[in-house]
Design an enzyme around this catalytic site. Structure first.
Site, PDB file in Angstrom:
ATOM      1  N   HIS A  88       0.845  -1.194   0.000  1.00  0.00           N
ATOM      2  CA  HIS A  88       0.000   0.000   0.000  1.00  0.00           C
ATOM      3  C   HIS A  88       0.882   1.245   0.000  1.00  0.00           C
ATOM      4  CE1 HIS A  88      -3.154  -2.781   0.968  1.00  0.00           C
ATOM      5  NE2 HIS A  88      -2.661  -3.030   2.174  1.00  0.00           N
ATOM      6  N   GLU A 105      -1.864   0.100   8.199  1.00  0.00           N
ATOM      7  CA  GLU A 105      -2.827  -0.768   8.890  1.00  0.00           C
ATOM      8  C   GLU A 105      -2.143  -1.574   9.989  1.00  0.00           C
ATOM      9  OE1 GLU A 105      -4.175  -2.807   5.379  1.00  0.00           O
ATOM     10  OE2 GLU A 105      -2.705  -4.394   5.569  1.00  0.00           O
ATOM     11  N   HIS A 163       3.537  -7.360   1.836  1.00  0.00           N
ATOM     12  CA  HIS A 163       2.935  -8.243   2.831  1.00  0.00           C
ATOM     13  C   HIS A 163       1.898  -9.169   2.204  1.00  0.00           C
ATOM     14  CE1 HIS A 163       0.165  -4.770   2.629  1.00  0.00           C
ATOM     15  NE2 HIS A 163      -0.791  -5.641   2.919  1.00  0.00           N
ATOM     16  N   ARG A 183      -1.511  -4.960  -6.028  1.00  0.00           N
ATOM     17  CA  ARG A 183      -1.319  -6.406  -5.997  1.00  0.00           C
ATOM     18  C   ARG A 183      -0.073  -6.749  -6.809  1.00  0.00           C
ATOM     19  NH1 ARG A 183      -6.267  -7.736  -8.149  1.00  0.00           N
ATOM     20  NH2 ARG A 183      -7.366  -7.220  -6.240  1.00  0.00           N
TER      21      ARG A 183
END
Length: 304
Positions: A88, A105, A163, A183
């Protein structure tokens, strides 16, 4: 900042994903779909208020009354297979690409089968060239650090961290309200990859990793970072606790039912649901009849 909006409970919104599950029991009896569900969004923009004066309104539609968009997207993740390897952007990178904000996050492990793991961060010395080449020969997993997880672990996932999440876990994810995901590798699933964008935002070293809990006065601090603070409260039988909140916040039920009490109102909070506490509420009382646990997710106060 003061608000005229009282706390309210949201109905989860279920997001179908190819790596998800048919059944989300015991968290949810029914998802309302026969598709595989990977995520239950607890504070998504499209989540609707379940009861009270605001019943039927979406969280997004309440933004003007809340002083702006609710800044935390809190979800439960139910992977039945490996998620894609992804990354991200941070705020600056996302805004340069025309998005409102980046996506930092954290994951709190609620369930974990023996041997469960996540992938978090590149191994030392891995280059973006190696990462790009690994898509074709399907070796990307070997370039990312594998982190074993167990119930109660908290993991910070800094923007720019490569991740992925493996199967056999249920995670409570607290993140910036953003769905910007690049992605990098998807195990051959027929979904779009975003390798070019992803390689631009990857950072070889970030702050990502496990975060040790800290015992505070009456609760456990799971994580405290720029965009969110997440705390766990464990209440005994017939126990009540005052909860103070500085910024926009939500309470998420983890185990057992609790009552969120404000002047003139009581809201029942069940596992797998969220009660939004608008900024400016100040304090609420949380009461349990039987032993129960919930999590408090708070964003920094907005600039007045």
């Amino acid at each position: 900042m003061t608000t005229s909006v009282a706390p309210f409970r949201l109905k989860p919104w279920f997001s179908p994903r190819p790596w998800g599950r048919k059944s989300l029991k015991p968290w949810y009896e029914d998802t309302g779909t026969t598709e595989l569900v990977g995520e239950a969004w607890l504070t998504g923009p499209q989540c609707v208020v379940e009861e009270g004066d605001l019943e039927g309104k979406t969280l997004e539609s309440l933004s003007p009354k809340l002083g702006g968009e609710f800044p935390l997207l809190v979800k439960l993740l139910f992977p039945n297979e490996k998620l894609s390897v992804q990354v991200h952007p941070d705020d600056a990178q996302a805004q340069a690409a025309g998005e409102a904000r980046g996506k930092t996050e954290c994951w709190y492990v609620l369930e974990a089968e023996p041997g469960a793991s996540v992938m978090l961060g590149l191994k030392p010395g891995v280059t973006t060239e190696q990462l790009a080449a690994s898509v074709a020969d399907k070796t990307m997993e070997s370039l990312v650090e594998k982190v074993p997880v167990s119930v109660g672990d908290m993991l910070f996932v800094d923007a720019g961290t490569v991740h992925a999440i493996g199967p056999g876990v249920v995670l409570l994810e607290t993140q910036q309200t953003s769905d910007v995901t690049y992605r990098l590798y998807d195990y051959g699933r027929p979904r779009e990859l975003h390798l070019e964008q992803g390689l631009k935002v990857i950072r070889p070293k970030t702050e990502a990793g496990k975060v040790a809990p800290r015992q505070m006065d009456g609760f456990t601090r799971l994580i405290e970072k720029k965009y969110f603070t997440v705390d766990r409260f464990d209440l005994g039988e017939m126990e009540e606790r005052p909860i103070t909140l500085a910024g926009p916040a939500c309470l998420v039920g983890i185990k057992g039912n609790v009552w969120v009490i404000t002047p003139g109102e009581e809201i029942e909070l069940e596992p797998g649901k969220a009660v939004v506490i608008p900024e400016g509420t100040g304090e609420v009382i949380v009461e349990a009849e039987k032993a129960a646990s919930f999590v408090r997710c708070v964003a920094p106060p907005r600039a007045s």
